[in-house]
Design an enzyme around this catalytic site. Structure first.
Site, mmCIF file in Angstrom:
data_model
loop_
_atom_site.group_PDB
_atom_site.id
_atom_site.type_symbol
_atom_site.label_atom_id
_atom_site.label_comp_id
_atom_site.label_asym_id
_atom_site.label_seq_id
_atom_site.Cartn_x
_atom_site.Cartn_y
_atom_site.Cartn_z
ATOM 1 N N SER A 140 40.234 50.771 47.242
ATOM 2 C CA SER A 140 39.266 49.699 46.939
ATOM 3 C C SER A 140 38.051 49.853 47.844
ATOM 4 O O SER A 140 38.158 50.403 48.951
ATOM 5 C CB SER A 140 39.923 48.342 47.213
ATOM 6 O OG SER A 140 38.973 47.302 47.140
ATOM 7 N N TYR A 153 44.491 42.628 52.843
ATOM 8 C CA TYR A 153 44.233 43.449 51.649
ATOM 9 C C TYR A 153 43.348 44.636 52.032
ATOM 10 O O TYR A 153 43.645 45.789 51.684
ATOM 11 C CB TYR A 153 43.567 42.601 50.560
ATOM 12 C CG TYR A 153 43.261 43.391 49.308
ATOM 13 C CD1 TYR A 153 44.291 43.824 48.474
ATOM 14 C CD2 TYR A 153 41.953 43.744 48.973
ATOM 15 C CE1 TYR A 153 44.025 44.577 47.339
ATOM 16 C CE2 TYR A 153 41.682 44.489 47.840
ATOM 17 C CZ TYR A 153 42.718 44.909 47.025
ATOM 18 O OH TYR A 153 42.462 45.665 45.903
HETATM 19 N N1 NAP Z 1 40.722 43.851 40.131
HETATM 20 C C1 NAP Z 1 39.997 44.110 41.198
HETATM 21 O O1 NAP Z 1 39.007 43.400 41.497
HETATM 22 C C2 NAP Z 1 40.286 45.307 42.049
HETATM 23 C C3 NAP Z 1 39.277 45.793 42.908
HETATM 24 C C4 NAP Z 1 39.534 46.922 43.676
HETATM 25 C C5 NAP Z 1 40.760 47.544 43.599
HETATM 26 N N2 NAP Z 1 41.732 47.048 42.766
HETATM 27 C C6 NAP Z 1 43.008 47.730 42.719
HETATM 28 O O2 NAP Z 1 43.194 48.212 41.400
HETATM 29 C C7 NAP Z 1 44.604 48.335 41.137
HETATM 30 C C8 NAP Z 1 44.926 47.688 39.806
HETATM 31 O O3 NAP Z 1 44.683 46.302 39.927
HETATM 32 P P1 NAP Z 1 44.364 45.366 38.670
HETATM 33 O O4 NAP Z 1 43.009 44.821 38.883
HETATM 34 O O5 NAP Z 1 44.702 46.036 37.417
HETATM 35 O O6 NAP Z 1 45.410 44.195 38.974
HETATM 36 P P2 NAP Z 1 46.430 43.417 38.007
HETATM 37 O O7 NAP Z 1 45.843 43.237 36.675
HETATM 38 O O8 NAP Z 1 46.839 42.212 38.787
HETATM 39 O O9 NAP Z 1 47.664 44.436 37.896
HETATM 40 C C9 NAP Z 1 48.453 44.720 39.006
HETATM 41 C C10 NAP Z 1 49.614 45.585 38.597
HETATM 42 O O10 NAP Z 1 50.440 45.766 39.765
HETATM 43 C C11 NAP Z 1 51.777 45.403 39.404
HETATM 44 N N3 NAP Z 1 52.528 44.819 40.517
HETATM 45 C C12 NAP Z 1 52.242 43.709 41.236
HETATM 46 N N4 NAP Z 1 53.199 43.490 42.146
HETATM 47 C C13 NAP Z 1 54.132 44.466 41.968
HETATM 48 C C14 NAP Z 1 55.366 44.786 42.611
HETATM 49 N N5 NAP Z 1 55.847 44.055 43.619
HETATM 50 N N6 NAP Z 1 56.043 45.874 42.188
HETATM 51 C C15 NAP Z 1 55.565 46.642 41.176
HETATM 52 N N7 NAP Z 1 54.413 46.391 40.533
HETATM 53 C C16 NAP Z 1 53.706 45.318 40.933
HETATM 54 C C17 NAP Z 1 51.626 44.358 38.318
HETATM 55 O O11 NAP Z 1 52.851 44.273 37.607
HETATM 56 P P3 NAP Z 1 53.231 42.966 36.738
HETATM 57 O O12 NAP Z 1 52.462 43.104 35.449
HETATM 58 O O13 NAP Z 1 54.701 43.090 36.567
HETATM 59 O O14 NAP Z 1 52.804 41.772 37.537
HETATM 60 C C18 NAP Z 1 50.480 44.957 37.515
HETATM 61 O O15 NAP Z 1 50.953 45.947 36.643
HETATM 62 C C19 NAP Z 1 45.303 47.695 42.332
HETATM 63 O O16 NAP Z 1 45.714 48.707 43.232
HETATM 64 C C20 NAP Z 1 44.209 46.849 42.977
HETATM 65 O O17 NAP Z 1 44.444 46.649 44.356
HETATM 66 C C21 NAP Z 1 41.522 45.950 41.984
#
Ligand code: NAP
Length: 261
Positions: A140, A153
């Protein structure tokens, strides 16, 4: 040199999330054999049901190192060598360092850092004898510029960046490529999970990345074997400034464009 994806096995963690689903769709379009990993069997089955192309999936506990090892071996036995492994699963809780609960802190460290490192280690051990493969670690921009309410985070994502940098050097001689992805805010459920008040989601709405566009850029970065993908670009420029002028950067980090939590 480009990395061919057609009929190659691509494994994606956190495939049921916002960016994960977009990654699944983007990799499937290339003709890759995609395996979605997640913790929730029902969500995974639904994802496979609605997928336009055949999608393989596996449910496991990401904090269980032996489950990770067995799952990866099972995938290779059934589908062949893993060509690309995408560590995408991640979680954020945005609150001050002193207010986070022990459970929230532990959840971020476990999933964002420890599980990712275990996946890298296990998949790396499978790739090294073949002298081929690619690992994509989704970190990130928070790992480059830490802002208030994102201490743990940001620390977990800085760990991913540092770990990936060392892994890249260690595995270069085995022809295994490491791509680090550093996104700014993405319009996914992550935003309201991190800040259930909806304040953060609202504050970043104007410049949040779309998961589909970012996923397509990640696929392109895999094919062209890039080292790092930083989006949006202005945030990465700010991160460079952060290194050069830390006091100014502290001030900037408190300005509304960066401090949205
Ligand atoms: N969205 C942002 O603003 C942002 C910005 C920078 C970086 N990121 C990074 O991008 C990546 C994807 O995030 P996203 O935005 O797609 O978030 P998201 O929509 O909340 O998806 C998160 C994913 O992680 C899984 N997860 C959560 N807790 C878990 C656990 N204990 N064990 C296994 N899986 C778990 C969730 O599974 P479930 O469906 O089962 O809950 C979901 O598939 C992450 O690494 C995040 O840190 C996000």
């Amino acid at each position: 040199m480009t990395f061919q994806l057609e009929r190659r096995v691509v494994v994606i963690t956190g495939a049921t999330g916002g960016l994960g689903q977009a990654l699944v769709a983007a990799f499937l379009k290339t003709g890759a054999v995609v395996v979605a990993l997640g913790r929730d069997q029902v969500k995974l089955a639904h994802l496979a049901d609605v997928s336009q192309y055949r999608l393989y999936y596996a449910q496991l506990d990401f904090s269980d190192a032996s489950a990770i090892q067995q799952t990866l071996k099972r995938i290779e036995r059934r589908l062949g060598p893993i060509a690309v492994f995408v560590n995408n699963a991640g979680i954020g809780y945005f609150d001050t360092a002193l207010s986070l609960t022990a459970a929230q802190q532990q959840a971020m460290i476990q999933l964002n850092e420890a599980s990712l490192m275990t996946f890298c280690q296990q998949v790396g051990r499978l790739m090294v004898p073949r002298q081929a493969g690619m690992i994509v670690n989704v970190a990130s921009q928070a790992g480059k510029i830490a802002t208030p309410k994102a201490s743990v985070y940001a620390a977990s994502k800085a760990a991913v960046i540092a770990y990936s940098n060392a892994l890249r050097l260690e595995l270069a001689s085995a022809h295994i490529h490491i791509l680090t992805v550093n996104p700014g805010p993405i319009a996914t459920p992550f935003l309201t999970q991190a800040d259930p008040t909806g304040h953060y989601a609202q504050a970043v709405a104007k410049f949040a990345l779309t998961p589909t566009q970012l996923a397509n850029e990640i696929v392109h970065a895999v094919v062209t074997q890039q080292r790092e993908l930083n989006r949006p670009r202005f945030m990465n420029l700010a991160a460079l400034g952060y290194q050069l002028a830390p006091r100014l950067a502290d001030w900037l980090a408190q300005q509304p464009v960066f401090n949205r939590k």
